[in-house]
Design an enzyme around this catalytic site. Structure first.
Site, mmCIF file in Angstrom:
data_model
loop_
_atom_site.group_PDB
_atom_site.id
_atom_site.type_symbol
_atom_site.label_atom_id
_atom_site.label_comp_id
_atom_site.label_asym_id
_atom_site.label_seq_id
_atom_site.Cartn_x
_atom_site.Cartn_y
_atom_site.Cartn_z
ATOM 1 N N LYS A 188 0.878 -1.293 -0.188
ATOM 2 C CA LYS A 188 -0.043 -0.074 0.130
ATOM 3 C C LYS A 188 0.803 1.207 0.044
ATOM 4 O O LYS A 188 0.604 2.152 -0.777
ATOM 5 C CB LYS A 188 -0.814 -0.077 1.283
ATOM 6 C CG LYS A 188 -1.989 -1.277 1.448
ATOM 7 C CD LYS A 188 -2.777 -1.108 2.421
ATOM 8 C CE LYS A 188 -2.002 -0.992 3.914
ATOM 9 N NZ LYS A 188 -1.497 -2.433 4.307
ATOM 10 N N ARG A 192 -9.469 0.706 9.235
ATOM 11 C CA ARG A 192 -9.206 -0.632 9.401
ATOM 12 C C ARG A 192 -10.178 -1.370 10.191
ATOM 13 O O ARG A 192 -10.003 -2.641 10.400
ATOM 14 C CB ARG A 192 -7.724 -0.598 10.346
ATOM 15 C CG ARG A 192 -6.568 -0.799 9.386
ATOM 16 C CD ARG A 192 -5.222 -0.648 10.485
ATOM 17 N NE ARG A 192 -4.143 -1.400 9.991
ATOM 18 C CZ ARG A 192 -2.915 -0.852 9.680
ATOM 19 N NH1 ARG A 192 -3.093 0.457 9.356
ATOM 20 N NH2 ARG A 192 -2.067 -1.690 9.493
ATOM 21 N N ARG A 219 11.985 -6.351 5.235
ATOM 22 C CA ARG A 219 11.804 -4.893 4.695
ATOM 23 C C ARG A 219 12.765 -4.100 5.536
ATOM 24 O O ARG A 219 12.954 -4.116 6.549
ATOM 25 C CB ARG A 219 10.424 -4.686 4.839
ATOM 26 C CG ARG A 219 10.029 -3.112 4.796
ATOM 27 C CD ARG A 219 8.438 -3.171 4.473
ATOM 28 N NE ARG A 219 7.619 -3.087 5.744
ATOM 29 C CZ ARG A 219 6.418 -2.789 5.745
ATOM 30 N NH1 ARG A 219 5.639 -2.759 4.518
ATOM 31 N NH2 ARG A 219 5.705 -3.013 6.905
ATOM 32 N N ARG A 267 11.386 -1.265 10.756
ATOM 33 C CA ARG A 267 10.296 -0.855 11.646
ATOM 34 C C ARG A 267 10.430 -1.751 12.720
ATOM 35 O O ARG A 267 10.545 -2.988 12.514
ATOM 36 C CB ARG A 267 8.987 -0.979 11.043
ATOM 37 C CG ARG A 267 8.795 0.238 10.023
ATOM 38 C CD ARG A 267 7.296 0.021 9.196
ATOM 39 N NE ARG A 267 6.209 -0.632 10.027
ATOM 40 C CZ ARG A 267 5.173 -0.591 9.645
ATOM 41 N NH1 ARG A 267 4.929 -0.016 8.357
ATOM 42 N NH2 ARG A 267 4.021 -1.062 10.058
ATOM 43 N N ARG A 294 -0.605 -8.820 13.683
ATOM 44 C CA ARG A 294 -1.073 -7.729 12.755
ATOM 45 C C ARG A 294 -1.656 -8.566 11.726
ATOM 46 O O ARG A 294 -2.888 -8.083 11.355
ATOM 47 C CB ARG A 294 0.169 -7.011 12.139
ATOM 48 C CG ARG A 294 0.739 -6.096 13.112
ATOM 49 C CD ARG A 294 2.173 -5.760 12.448
ATOM 50 N NE ARG A 294 2.300 -4.897 11.513
ATOM 51 C CZ ARG A 294 3.511 -4.918 10.742
ATOM 52 N NH1 ARG A 294 4.591 -5.617 11.119
ATOM 53 N NH2 ARG A 294 3.420 -4.282 9.493
HETATM 54 P P1 AMP Z 1 1.067 0.606 9.049
HETATM 55 O O1 AMP Z 1 2.321 1.387 9.005
HETATM 56 O O2 AMP Z 1 -0.115 0.941 8.273
HETATM 57 O O3 AMP Z 1 1.480 -1.049 8.908
HETATM 58 O O4 AMP Z 1 0.530 0.576 10.711
HETATM 59 C C1 AMP Z 1 1.554 0.289 11.618
HETATM 60 C C2 AMP Z 1 0.655 -0.078 12.842
HETATM 61 O O5 AMP Z 1 -0.019 1.410 13.350
HETATM 62 C C3 AMP Z 1 -0.425 -0.793 12.642
HETATM 63 O O6 AMP Z 1 0.114 -2.163 13.304
HETATM 64 C C4 AMP Z 1 -1.558 -0.311 14.132
HETATM 65 O O7 AMP Z 1 -0.731 -0.824 15.235
HETATM 66 C C5 AMP Z 1 -1.226 1.130 13.728
HETATM 67 N N1 AMP Z 1 -2.144 1.606 13.131
HETATM 68 C C6 AMP Z 1 -2.138 2.271 11.601
HETATM 69 N N2 AMP Z 1 -3.209 2.552 11.031
HETATM 70 C C7 AMP Z 1 -4.088 2.202 11.960
HETATM 71 C C8 AMP Z 1 -5.699 2.256 12.012
HETATM 72 N N3 AMP Z 1 -6.181 2.727 10.761
HETATM 73 N N4 AMP Z 1 -6.332 1.802 12.999
HETATM 74 C C9 AMP Z 1 -5.699 1.308 14.338
HETATM 75 N N5 AMP Z 1 -4.371 1.317 14.258
HETATM 76 C C10 AMP Z 1 -3.752 1.592 12.910
#
Ligand code: AMP
Length: 215
Positions: free
Chosen positions: A13, A87, A126, A160, A171
């Protein structure tokens, strides 16, 4: 046009969103990036967020909806790319309300399909450029031997904290339990499109462009 990029962690994404920013002047709204920024702020909210993220769980709807609301009210551009948001069904309903309040519409929710095994491989290998966010992979796209980012020349690379197998399991579980129902939600709204997230990068870009041009 405003679009959602929907898909499990590691579906690509962020990579596709950055391409659309560079090529279509769109604005990427990644709640993951916003939360990573919040966690470095040292505030009480930042500490809570850091703990939840490292465990791979979802941050509360209230927090992420607040972050998106603030951006929608202040940022202008040639369309938003919602990356990693919504989400949950609650977040999806909130997004519909927020967009309506701003007089905006959603053009498409694009689901990027990838199988779980590929996700584990992508995520555990990654790293990203600390300056521009270009994504590297130890096996398929290693950091260049001269240690410089191919996109911006940056020399710092990050992994990360939540890109490990343990956190990834949580996740993925969070994705299947709470996020995957959004596929049916957007299908019912007539907004769902699917693309093969395992195709090569150019093919994924082309598939997304086609969805947007036809929306
Ligand atoms: P991402 O970078 O999108 O993979 O997000 C990393 C982490 O941030 C996720 O595993 C969640 O802990 C948190 N997170 C990101 N976006 C959301 C969302 N829309 N709702 C809840 N938690 C989120």
């Amino acid at each position: 046009m405003n679009i959602i990029l929907l898909g499990p962690p590691g579906a690509g994404k962020g990579t596709q969103a950055r391409y659309l920013v560079e090529n279509r002047g769109m604005v990427q709204l990644s709640t993951g990036d916003m939360l990573r920024e919040a966690r470095t702020s040292g505030t009480e909210m930042g500490k809570i967020v850091a703990d939840v993220m490292d465990r791979g769980q979802l941050v509360t709807d209230e927090i992420v909806i607040g972050l998106i609301r603030e951006k929608l009210e202040t940022v202008k551009g040639a369309g938003f790319i919602f990356d990693g948001f919504p989400r949950t069904l609650g977040q999806a309903d909130a997004l519909a309300t927020l967009l309506a309040e701003e007089g905006q519409e959603l053009g498409a929710a694009i689901a990027m399909e990838v199988d779980d095994e590929a996700l584990v491989e992508r995520i555990t290998a990654r790293s990203t450029c600390g300056t521009c966010g270009e994504v590297y992979n130890d096996k398929t796209k290693p950091i260049p031997a001269d240690g410089k980012c191919t996109n911006c020349g940056g020399t710092e690379f990050k992994r990360r904290a939540d890109d490990n197998e343990e956190s990834l399991k949580t996740r993925l579980m969070e994705y299947y339990k709470k996020t995957s129902p959004l596929i049916g939600y957007y299908y019912a709204k007539g907004l769902l499109a699917t693309v093969d997230g395992l195709a090569d990068m150019a093919a994924v870009r082309a598939a997304i462009a086609k969805v947007m041009d036809e929306a």
